[in-house]
Design a protein around this motif. Structure first.
Motif, PDB file in Angstrom:
ATOM      1  N   ARG A  34       1.657 -22.854  -7.048  1.00  0.00           N
ATOM      2  CA  ARG A  34       2.132 -23.279  -8.283  1.00  0.00           C
ATOM      3  C   ARG A  34       2.267 -22.360  -9.405  1.00  0.00           C
ATOM      4  N   GLY A  35       1.544 -21.182  -8.921  1.00  0.00           N
ATOM      5  CA  GLY A  35       1.614 -20.073  -9.947  1.00  0.00           C
ATOM      6  C   GLY A  35       3.018 -19.307 -10.293  1.00  0.00           C
ATOM      7  N   GLY A  36       2.960 -18.429 -11.208  1.00  0.00           N
ATOM      8  CA  GLY A  36       4.140 -17.594 -11.388  1.00  0.00           C
ATOM      9  C   GLY A  36       4.113 -16.283 -10.652  1.00  0.00           C
ATOM     10  N   GLN A  37       5.156 -15.825 -10.307  1.00  0.00           N
ATOM     11  CA  GLN A  37       5.327 -14.422  -9.490  1.00  0.00           C
ATOM     12  C   GLN A  37       5.445 -13.300 -10.391  1.00  0.00           C
ATOM     13  N   PHE A  38       5.054 -12.043  -9.816  1.00  0.00           N
ATOM     14  CA  PHE A  38       5.099 -10.996 -10.322  1.00  0.00           C
ATOM     15  C   PHE A  38       6.057  -9.838  -9.637  1.00  0.00           C
ATOM     16  N   SER A  39       6.689  -9.143 -10.360  1.00  0.00           N
ATOM     17  CA  SER A  39       7.391  -8.119  -9.583  1.00  0.00           C
ATOM     18  C   SER A  39       6.310  -7.048  -9.406  1.00  0.00           C
ATOM     19  N   SER A  40       6.316  -5.853  -8.702  1.00  0.00           N
ATOM     20  CA  SER A  40       5.256  -5.060  -8.665  1.00  0.00           C
ATOM     21  C   SER A  40       5.031  -4.272 -10.108  1.00  0.00           C
ATOM     22  N   GLU A  41       6.387  -3.900 -10.795  1.00  0.00           N
ATOM     23  CA  GLU A  41       6.013  -3.222 -12.015  1.00  0.00           C
ATOM     24  C   GLU A  41       5.152  -4.388 -13.075  1.00  0.00           C
ATOM     25  N   ASN A  42       5.699  -5.769 -12.910  1.00  0.00           N
ATOM     26  CA  ASN A  42       4.778  -6.540 -13.983  1.00  0.00           C
ATOM     27  C   ASN A  42       3.554  -6.637 -13.694  1.00  0.00           C
ATOM     28  N   LEU A  43       3.112  -6.688 -12.368  1.00  0.00           N
ATOM     29  CA  LEU A  43       1.771  -6.817 -11.902  1.00  0.00           C
ATOM     30  C   LEU A  43       0.898  -5.709 -12.617  1.00  0.00           C
ATOM     31  N   SER A  44       1.793  -4.318 -12.251  1.00  0.00           N
ATOM     32  CA  SER A  44       0.916  -3.171 -12.974  1.00  0.00           C
ATOM     33  C   SER A  44       0.808  -3.298 -14.298  1.00  0.00           C
ATOM     34  N   ALA A  45       1.632  -3.961 -14.942  1.00  0.00           N
ATOM     35  CA  ALA A  45       1.565  -4.055 -16.511  1.00  0.00           C
ATOM     36  C   ALA A  45       0.679  -5.072 -16.862  1.00  0.00           C
ATOM     37  N   TYR A  46       0.555  -6.139 -15.973  1.00  0.00           N
ATOM     38  CA  TYR A  46      -0.417  -7.126 -16.273  1.00  0.00           C
ATOM     39  C   TYR A  46      -2.019  -6.511 -16.081  1.00  0.00           C
ATOM     40  N   LEU A  47      -2.124  -5.657 -15.149  1.00  0.00           N
ATOM     41  CA  LEU A  47      -3.507  -5.282 -14.832  1.00  0.00           C
ATOM     42  C   LEU A  47      -3.899  -4.173 -15.702  1.00  0.00           C
ATOM     43  N   ASP A  48      -2.787  -3.389 -16.219  1.00  0.00           N
ATOM     44  CA  ASP A  48      -3.172  -2.624 -17.278  1.00  0.00           C
ATOM     45  C   ASP A  48      -3.537  -3.034 -18.587  1.00  0.00           C
ATOM     46  N   ALA A  49      -2.824  -4.474 -18.859  1.00  0.00           N
ATOM     47  CA  ALA A  49      -3.027  -5.131 -20.275  1.00  0.00           C
ATOM     48  C   ALA A  49      -4.608  -5.604 -19.975  1.00  0.00           C
ATOM     49  N   GLN A  50      -4.874  -6.180 -18.986  1.00  0.00           N
ATOM     50  CA  GLN A  50      -6.015  -6.841 -18.806  1.00  0.00           C
ATOM     51  C   GLN A  50      -7.320  -5.636 -18.857  1.00  0.00           C
ATOM     52  N   ALA A  51      -6.922  -4.674 -18.483  1.00  0.00           N
ATOM     53  CA  ALA A  51      -7.964  -3.523 -18.456  1.00  0.00           C
ATOM     54  C   ALA A  51      -8.202  -3.291 -19.959  1.00  0.00           C
ATOM     55  N   TYR A  54      -2.824  -2.541  -4.663  1.00  0.00           N
ATOM     56  CA  TYR A  54      -2.652  -1.322  -4.399  1.00  0.00           C
ATOM     57  C   TYR A  54      -1.255  -0.549  -4.950  1.00  0.00           C
ATOM     58  N   ARG A  55      -0.389  -1.134  -4.673  1.00  0.00           N
ATOM     59  CA  ARG A  55       1.197  -0.741  -5.344  1.00  0.00           C
ATOM     60  C   ARG A  55       1.143  -0.691  -6.698  1.00  0.00           C
ATOM     61  N   ALA A  56       0.591  -1.768  -7.304  1.00  0.00           N
ATOM     62  CA  ALA A  56       0.397  -1.885  -9.026  1.00  0.00           C
ATOM     63  C   ALA A  56      -0.523  -0.634  -9.465  1.00  0.00           C
ATOM     64  N   ALA A  57      -1.382  -0.412  -8.678  1.00  0.00           N
ATOM     65  CA  ALA A  57      -2.383   0.699  -9.175  1.00  0.00           C
ATOM     66  C   ALA A  57      -1.388   2.287  -9.128  1.00  0.00           C
ATOM     67  N   THR A  58      -0.668   2.315  -8.021  1.00  0.00           N
ATOM     68  CA  THR A  58       0.087   3.697  -7.835  1.00  0.00           C
ATOM     69  C   THR A  58       1.078   3.553  -9.053  1.00  0.00           C
ATOM     70  N   ILE A  59       1.782   2.570  -9.422  1.00  0.00           N
ATOM     71  CA  ILE A  59       2.677   2.240 -10.238  1.00  0.00           C
ATOM     72  C   ILE A  59       1.946   2.979 -11.569  1.00  0.00           C
ATOM     73  N   SER A  60       0.992   2.303 -11.962  1.00  0.00           N
ATOM     74  CA  SER A  60       0.311   2.552 -13.178  1.00  0.00           C
ATOM     75  C   SER A  60      -0.352   4.252 -13.235  1.00  0.00           C
ATOM     76  N   ALA A  61      -0.567   4.685 -12.089  1.00  0.00           N
ATOM     77  CA  ALA A  61      -0.762   5.982 -11.915  1.00  0.00           C
ATOM     78  C   ALA A  61       0.428   7.102 -12.022  1.00  0.00           C
ATOM     79  N   GLY A  62       1.567   6.470 -11.831  1.00  0.00           N
ATOM     80  CA  GLY A  62       2.609   7.125 -11.602  1.00  0.00           C
ATOM     81  C   GLY A  62       2.809   7.966 -10.311  1.00  0.00           C
ATOM     82  N   GLU A  63       2.432   7.285  -9.321  1.00  0.00           N
ATOM     83  CA  GLU A  63       2.381   7.818  -8.137  1.00  0.00           C
ATOM     84  C   GLU A  63       3.755   7.726  -7.381  1.00  0.00           C
TER      85      GLU A  63
END
Length: 146
Positions: A65-82, A132-141
């Protein structure tokens, strides 16, 4: 950031155990990771066990029932939560019947991995790989290739 991964059961198939171990190890390079395995004989017991395991941690439930994330959006969401949250998020995969309405109503967010129904073991690997993919996006890897 601390990620608390809560699953009903654990990966049973060999490929899933191997995949879980690999992506958990990779994810630990970027986040503090806690894994909790819960059990229950009914959907209500499973959801109660997930809620107990999460405690006061904001909980993201994997749910169709939830919304979906692109990998980039998941990365941004995790960054915002952090940056703006508690510095901790819980992610929970329910059992065969999913989560109860009560647990859904208390969740910080519902996240759908897509319209396909995935076997439990595969959903666990997809969750870890996505984090993991979201973390690597945030890290610019370079792991993520758009």
């Amino acid at each position: 950031m601390r990620l608390h991964l809560i699953t009903v059961g654990e990966p049973k198939l060999a490929y899933a155990r191997t995949g879980w171990d690999e992506y958990e190890k990779r994810l630990r390079r970027y986040h503090k990771v806690q894994v909790t395995r819960v059990a229950g004989k009914t959907q209500a017991q499973e959801s109660e066990a997930v809620a107990r395991a999460a405690g006061r941690t904001p909980l993201v439930l994997l749910d169709p029932r939830g919304g979906q994330f692109s990998s980039e959006n998941l990365s941004a969401y995790l960054d915002a939560q952090a940056l703006g949250g508690t510095g901790e998020l819980g992610f929970a995969i329910g059992g065969p019947e999913g989560h109860t309405d009560d647990l859904r109503s208390r969740a910080h967010r519902l996240w759908s991995l897509g319209q396909l129904t995935l076997p439990h073991d595969l959903a666990m690997i997809v969750l870890l790989e996505a984090l993991y993919r979201a973390a690597t996006i945030s890290a610019g890897e370079p792991y993520h290739r758009g």
